[in-house]
Design a protein around this motif. Sequence first.
Motif, PDB file in Angstrom:
ATOM      1  N   UNK A   1      72.801  76.311  47.995  1.00  0.00           N
ATOM      2  CA  UNK A   1      71.344  76.468  47.956  1.00  0.00           C
ATOM      3  C   UNK A   1      70.887  76.936  49.328  1.00  0.00           C
ATOM      4  N   UNK A   2      69.845  77.747  49.330  1.00  0.00           N
ATOM      5  CA  UNK A   2      69.239  78.141  50.597  1.00  0.00           C
ATOM      6  C   UNK A   2      68.014  77.267  50.835  1.00  0.00           C
ATOM      7  N   UNK A   3      67.958  76.674  52.017  1.00  0.00           N
ATOM      8  CA  UNK A   3      66.791  75.865  52.393  1.00  0.00           C
ATOM      9  C   UNK A   3      65.692  76.795  52.892  1.00  0.00           C
ATOM     10  N   UNK A   4      64.508  76.680  52.300  1.00  0.00           N
ATOM     11  CA  UNK A   4      63.386  77.541  52.697  1.00  0.00           C
ATOM     12  C   UNK A   4      62.186  76.672  53.049  1.00  0.00           C
ATOM     13  N   UNK A   5      61.672  76.865  54.247  1.00  0.00           N
ATOM     14  CA  UNK A   5      60.627  75.978  54.735  1.00  0.00           C
ATOM     15  C   UNK A   5      59.271  76.321  54.110  1.00  0.00           C
ATOM     16  N   UNK A   6      58.471  75.296  53.886  1.00  0.00           N
ATOM     17  CA  UNK A   6      57.123  75.441  53.329  1.00  0.00           C
ATOM     18  C   UNK A   6      56.139  74.712  54.220  1.00  0.00           C
ATOM     19  N   UNK A   7      54.940  75.237  54.323  1.00  0.00           N
ATOM     20  CA  UNK A   7      53.902  74.558  55.107  1.00  0.00           C
ATOM     21  C   UNK A   7      52.678  74.335  54.244  1.00  0.00           C
ATOM     22  N   UNK A   8      52.385  73.079  54.069  1.00  0.00           N
ATOM     23  CA  UNK A   8      51.200  72.711  53.324  1.00  0.00           C
ATOM     24  C   UNK A   8      50.108  72.342  54.330  1.00  0.00           C
ATOM     25  N   UNK A   9      49.252  73.309  54.639  1.00  0.00           N
ATOM     26  CA  UNK A   9      48.239  73.119  55.670  1.00  0.00           C
ATOM     27  C   UNK A   9      47.055  72.335  55.088  1.00  0.00           C
ATOM     28  N   UNK A  10      46.564  71.316  55.827  1.00  0.00           N
ATOM     29  CA  UNK A  10      45.502  70.456  55.277  1.00  0.00           C
ATOM     30  C   UNK A  10      44.221  71.226  54.906  1.00  0.00           C
TER      31      UNK A  10
END
Length: 279
Positions: free
Chosen positions: A57-66
């Motif tokens: 699996x490839x780890x892909x970063x996510x950003x959940x901005x408030x």
Amino acid sequence: AKKKGINQVVIYRPHADVETYKKFTLMTDLRKAVQEDELLLHFQPIIQAKSQKIVATEALVRWNHPEWGYIPPNEFISLAEENGFINAIGDWVLYKACQQLKNWQSQGIDPIVMSVNVSAIQFDQDSFVSHVKSVIEETGIDPKYLRLEITENVLVEDYVQVKEKLEQLKKLGVSIALDDFGKGYSSLIYLQHFNIDVLKVDKLFLKEVEENEKSKDLLRTIVELANKLSLEVVIEGVESAPQFEFVKGIGANHIQGFLFSKPLPEEELIPKLYEKYLS
Ligand code: C2E
Ligand code: CA
Ligand code: CA
Ligand code: CA
């Protein structure tokens, strides 16, 4: 030409101002994002073409901005590279990904490779190799299941230093993938000079294939070359059954794309890891 007053800038380019403002606040917010738990990882399966079995699996970063909500990595990674914060993000991603890998193995899931993106800036740090080493030790993973994805930007830096670093990483037992292959220009040379294990063919290639016959031959040739050099090939961006048939037909051994799965949060991936096969 018309005289440009300050008002005109405001009147004609309101969007640019919003963008500048957004970029500015994002830059600041990025500093908090790691501590405040706003970043998370999704994982996209990479499958073996023949069996459709999940092998990585490839780890892909996510950003959940408030305030702004979900911000795609393409947007904030380049910002983070500008302000140097990519190092903190990269450290976090590597640690989390390895932790996750260890976690899956303790749950009895058959070992798969965890592929982690490494920014050129991160790779360039003097401490990079020792950092990878300490993450491996702290999380207790078997390094043969860790793969680092680098891009050509890494390889254009000082040749001797890059080569040395790659050798040191290989000594740790991790594998190296060259990501986004075909996006740049001098890629074939790199294959000769650096000890790369995996070639990830950029998704633009497959898009081209639909539009012109010649790029079919080009892709076929790249896969043949990689096979000759005993490189593992991952074709990125496989979205349709005909594309899948084509890449299987030219001897590509691994595939990543929306046809099989988009990047998933851990809880959605787990059942698939138990099943092992995607179809
Ligand atoms: P990448 O490394 O080439 O990652 C693959 C990207 O292609 C992912 O986008 C994935 O969702 C997308 N993709 C996968 N299959 C398909 C498909 O069939 N069709 C299409 N159209 N797209 C597909 P994502 O997650 O938005 O990431 C974009 C880029 O952001 C990544 O491209 C990588 O360059 C960067 N990135 C993501 N996570 C990290 C990270 O942890 N560290 C660093 N340095 N960069 C990261
Ligand atoms: Ca990648
Ligand atoms: Ca890629
Ligand atoms: Ca990339």
